[in-house]
Each structure stands twice: as C-alpha cells, then as structure tokens.
Design an enzyme around this catalytic site. Sequence first.
Site, PDB file in Angstrom:
ATOM      1  N   LYS A   1      -0.568  -9.628   9.008  1.00 45.67           N
ATOM      2  CA  LYS A   1      -0.810  -9.914   7.483  1.00 45.67           C
ATOM      3  C   LYS A   1       0.021 -11.035   7.332  1.00 45.67           C
ATOM      4  CE  LYS A   1      -1.206  -5.658   5.927  1.00 45.67           C
ATOM      5  NZ  LYS A   1      -2.522  -5.381   5.068  1.00 45.67           N
TER       6      LYS A   1
ATOM      7  N   GLU B   1       1.464  -6.385  -3.760  1.00 47.13           N
ATOM      8  CA  GLU B   1       1.636  -4.827  -3.685  1.00 47.13           C
ATOM      9  C   GLU B   1       1.969  -4.881  -2.258  1.00 47.13           C
ATOM     10  OE1 GLU B   1      -1.273  -6.270  -3.443  1.00 47.13           O
ATOM     11  OE2 GLU B   1      -1.801  -5.487  -1.255  1.00 47.13           O
TER      12      GLU B   1
ATOM     13  N   SER C   1      -2.691  -4.426  15.630  1.00 51.64           N
ATOM     14  CA  SER C   1      -2.565  -5.152  14.217  1.00 51.64           C
ATOM     15  C   SER C   1      -1.007  -5.386  14.044  1.00 51.64           C
ATOM     16  CB  SER C   1      -3.219  -4.273  13.386  1.00 51.64           C
ATOM     17  OG  SER C   1      -2.527  -3.130  12.925  1.00 51.64           O
TER      18      SER C   1
END
Lengths: 258, 414
Positions: B106, B128, B395
């Site tokens: 991210k 969000e 990830s």
Amino acid sequence: MNLESHLRARREAGARLLVPYVTGGLGHDWTDVVRAVVDAGADAVEIGIPFSDPVMDGPTIQAASQRALDAGATPTSILADARTLDVGIPLAVMTYCNLVFHAGCVRFAEALRDAGIAGAILPDLPLGEIGEWADAADAADVETVMLAAPNTTDERLAAICARSRGFVYGVSLMGITGERASLADSATRIASRAKAATDLPVLLGVGISTPEQAAEASTVADGVVVGSALIARLLEGGGPAGAHELIASFRAALDASD
Amino acid sequence: MTDLNVPARGRPVVLGAPGPEPTVRGRFEDFGGQFVPETLIPALEELEREFRAAWASDEFRAEFADLLTSYAGRPTPITECHNLSERLGVRVILKREDLTHTGSHKINNVLGQALLTKRMGKQRVIAETGAGQHGVATATACALFGLDCTVFMGAVDVERQALNVWRMQLLGAEVVPVQSGSRTLKDAVNDALRDWVATVESTHYCIGSVVGPHPYPWIVREFQRVVGDEARAQCLAALGADPDVVVACVGGGSNAIGTFTGFVDGPARLIGVEAGGLGIESGRHGASVARGVPGILHGARSLFLQDEAGQILEAHSISAGLDYPGVGPEHAALAAIGRAEYVSATDDVALEGFRLLSVCEGIVPALEPAHAIGWLARAVGDEVPLGSTVLVTLSGRGDKDAAQVAEILRQRDA
C-alpha cells in the site's frame, strides 16, 4: 404528463415551483404521502428508488433508503405502487445508476414510462457517461433531469443545460443531501448562472431545509426541491398528515414571496 | 529530498516506462468510467491532468523513485522458497512486499498520491480503509509530508482493528468510524466520497486500490506497477526467463494489477486469487469476478456482488483487505478478454496458507496473500502443473493478523 411543459406552465402562471422528494417504499403508506404533498401544493413529485449505497445522500435519506430496503422495496415494487398514483401532476424518479444499468437502460426507461413516470434524476450519471441512458430515455419519452453543481464550469453548465430535460437541477452547495441551518451563498449563484444558460425551469435542491430558505432560493431560481426536511418528518412518524403540513408551509412561503 | 539519503538496499529504484492509458473516458474494455456526482467532475479532471503531467515529468518520477528507495525500502527482493518448493513440487518465488515500510504494498501508491496532493496544492487528504493497512500507509505519508489526514473506517472494523486505529492516530490522522450500511470497507468508501463531495476543492481523496472513478484505477496501477516491473527484472536475472505462473490475491486488486502489469505482455499465466470466504456456494464470500455481475459502484463500471434488483451485497472474508464486494475495472477487463484467470480460496484455505508459509519458510504472510499461498498449495498437480515456476506476490506481512488468527486457531483447537 410532461414534466417540462407542466413546470413551464406553472412558472408562466406566476408560481414558484415546489418539488418534494419522497422515498419510495418508506412505509406502507408512502403513496398516501405522495398524494398528501400533491394536495398540499406540490408542482411535481420526486420519488426516490432506494439504493444500497447512496453516495449523494446524507444520513436522513440514507436512513430512509435503508428502512425501505429492509421492508423489501425494490425498483419493481415501487414502480408498481407508483402506477396506482393518479395525482394530476408529473412524477420523476430519483435513483442511482446501478439500478438502471442492472435492469438495462431500455428496460428501465420503458418501465418508468409504463408506470406513468415522466422524468428521471440520476445524480451519479454525469454528462460524459449519459449516452446509453439518454438514448433509451429519449426513446421512451422519459425526461432526464441533469444536475449542475456550484463548481461546474461555464462550458459544462451550457452542455448540461442543453442535455437536460424537464428542468435543470441546481445543486445549491458543495455537499450531499441533508438539512442546513441557512441557505448557502452558492445557491443563488448557481441558480442565476443556470438561468442565464437556459430557458428551462431551474430548481435548487440539496440543503433547502425551511420554507424561509425556499423563499430565499426562489428569488433567483424558479423553485426548489425539498428532500431531507420532508424525509426527517416522515422518519419521525409524521405520516401523510405531517407531510401535508410541512409541504403546505413551503407552499405558503413560496406563494407569499411573489 | 536531500542528498544525504542512502538507498536502503544499495540500489535505487528504476521506474519502468509509463504504461498505456485507459481508453477514452477511462475505459478498460467495457469497464471503468466516471460515474460520480457532478460536484466531483472538476476534481477528477484536475487529478487526471496533474497525474498525466507528473507521470511524464522526469523530476516527479525521480522524486517518487527516491521516496520508494530511501523511505519505503525498495526495491524489495524476490525470495526463492526452497522448502516450500520441495514440499509442493513447484518452484515458488515470492515478491516480498511484506518487507516495505508499513509492511505492505500500500505504501507505493500512497507515496505517489501524496506527491500528487502536494503538486495540486491541497493540504488535506482523506482515505478509506478496511483492516487499516491503507489507512496506516496514508497516515504515514501524510505525516511525512505534513498533510492533514482523515481516514474513514467502518465501525465494525474500528472495533476489530484497534491496534491499527491507534497507529493511525499516533501518526496524526483522524479516524472516523463509519456507521452507515454494513459498517465495513464498502461503507467507508461511501462516506469518504460523501466527505469529498463537500470538501473537494481543498481535499485529495487517496483511494487505496485500483477502484473508483477514472483516473484512479489508472493512477493506482501506475504507482503499483513497480511491484511487477521489479519482479520481472528480478525473475529474468534469477531464472533467465519469466515464471510460468504469476499469482496474487485480489480484493480491489491493487497488488495484483501492480504485479500483472509487469508480466502482461509476456507468456506467464496470470492468476488472481479472490476471497472464497465460507465457500462460493455459501454466498458468503468476496469473489466478485467469479460471482459478480457488471454494475456501477464507487464511480466505476466493474463486476460487483449484487442481488436481483441491483442492490450491492455485503462481501465476506476472514481477511478485511479482501472484504469488498467488487473488483477494479482493469481486472474485470483482464477476465473478460481471458488474459488473467480468477480463482478463489476459502477462509480455511487461507489459514492453511498462513501456517504453511510460516512453518516452511519462516515468513508470516498477511491473510490476504495467504489466500494465494493456500490456493497454490492445493492447485499443484491440477491447475498448476508439477515442475512449474510460480511467482507469488506476498503483498503484506502477517503481524496485523496474528492476534485474529491466534484466536481462530485457539477456538478450533478447543
């Protein structure tokens, strides 16, 4: 009944236009609420078809939508109810475009026509995406009301007004639906810009909360859409009588402002 | 940035060439687009304009590459999993996004969007978050750049992820518990959009995945493609060829798109693993490609879980990061043209993957990529032939999930 010609005729007769918003399926007596606001002096009625994720709506209309959905309301059931309404003024639906595209634009437009609905307001379907729906709506004689926001550029405003049918919906402020303490400064600005761009009726909505604000908005706009203030009354249990009382007070304020 | 920075692993990030833009009006095949209230149109047009200029600017790209290197800790390595490979009978290679600052991919996207925010002269950022990974990453970037940060998080998730809420607050962000709808990620996006409609002139909405209206799916893919571009170069160096199969988990799909983009013009099979939840047949899952139908949510046309009338359904997954009833439009397009395949792994299979990688390799994966590991372990000899070389994007790291998994396993063992 044609939305634009009816509103134009009312405007020419000197009226400030009043369009209440009623969430379809909110209570078993929601069609009685529609009849009550018509009786109280509405010039047209906006019927909300509730969607699970209404991003243009504040807490009041979100709550109403959820309550209607929990009670089993669907586009099909609401249009079936609406078909029974014979109120003598035009009706428009307000909903989100997923419900339209899910059914298919042609099917949805034809279902509106068959239910006696004159117009459609789709707040998440902007000019650049309107093609498929606009073709279907035009073919079914459903008038698509376009929204113009305070930050819409002059160039887009002209295009929005040119594509709009029925009336032009001026969003009075930067924000979502819900009651506000006062009328935003941006309200009369977007109304006068839209009025300069089109001869269509221009109505202000979003944040028009009191009869006084409606009267003030109508000094520039041709009229107002009243949503959250009415829905709040219904959520409190006001029913058709409460709706009638509230909309009559808006009517009186608009008539007195002439 | 100052010259005193030293690349974390000695070798700075080299960004690949910009990828292709989506077609007119932000379309990937029939998916994408810009289905938003009129109020947001000027901001989306500005964002598209600024991103296009920034992404073509050597100065912006250098600044982004430097941040990825000196702050985020890129390039991340690939790791060959010798023990797991021997056990499964395929050669397993991990792309190690778990080793980045904040512990997941991210960070790549938020650093890029923070630079864009600065460039647009905006001072406030909203985001969000589901489990809190994107929220923490956004709060991190905002702390770094001195931006005001508000994170919308479903009230249910706020309760489940108290530690990440505290981390965001420590980083200076305001966390707003979202009480509407199902009070999870989908509703957090709704409330972020509602805030943005009112604050758009001063605020940037930092979307965390390849979802949302154009230009977001394009921007987030371009900021995440460093994952795939690095991985391909690393595979070529280590293997002399592309892997046979490239696997990544898919919620909204940002780590998967970032990975796939590096390999999409080559021969590798691309496989996205969606959340199978309690099983596809149970109806309680997040498999939007497998079971979704075309629809419009959060500004884009893509595949969404919906009922017969078109109301959006709640997703279910053990992993909050995959607990989303839709998928990014480029995934919908890759599925439609058959370039990528989409499969699913249930909560139980993800837990198997979580344990397997921990035990075999000493790497605790986040629950999201644990879906990819768990799926692979079961697919060898079937969908994945023995002897294949498989790249899996890891990830994120599993620290955030440790307490939750411990509790689940404790209950099962009891």
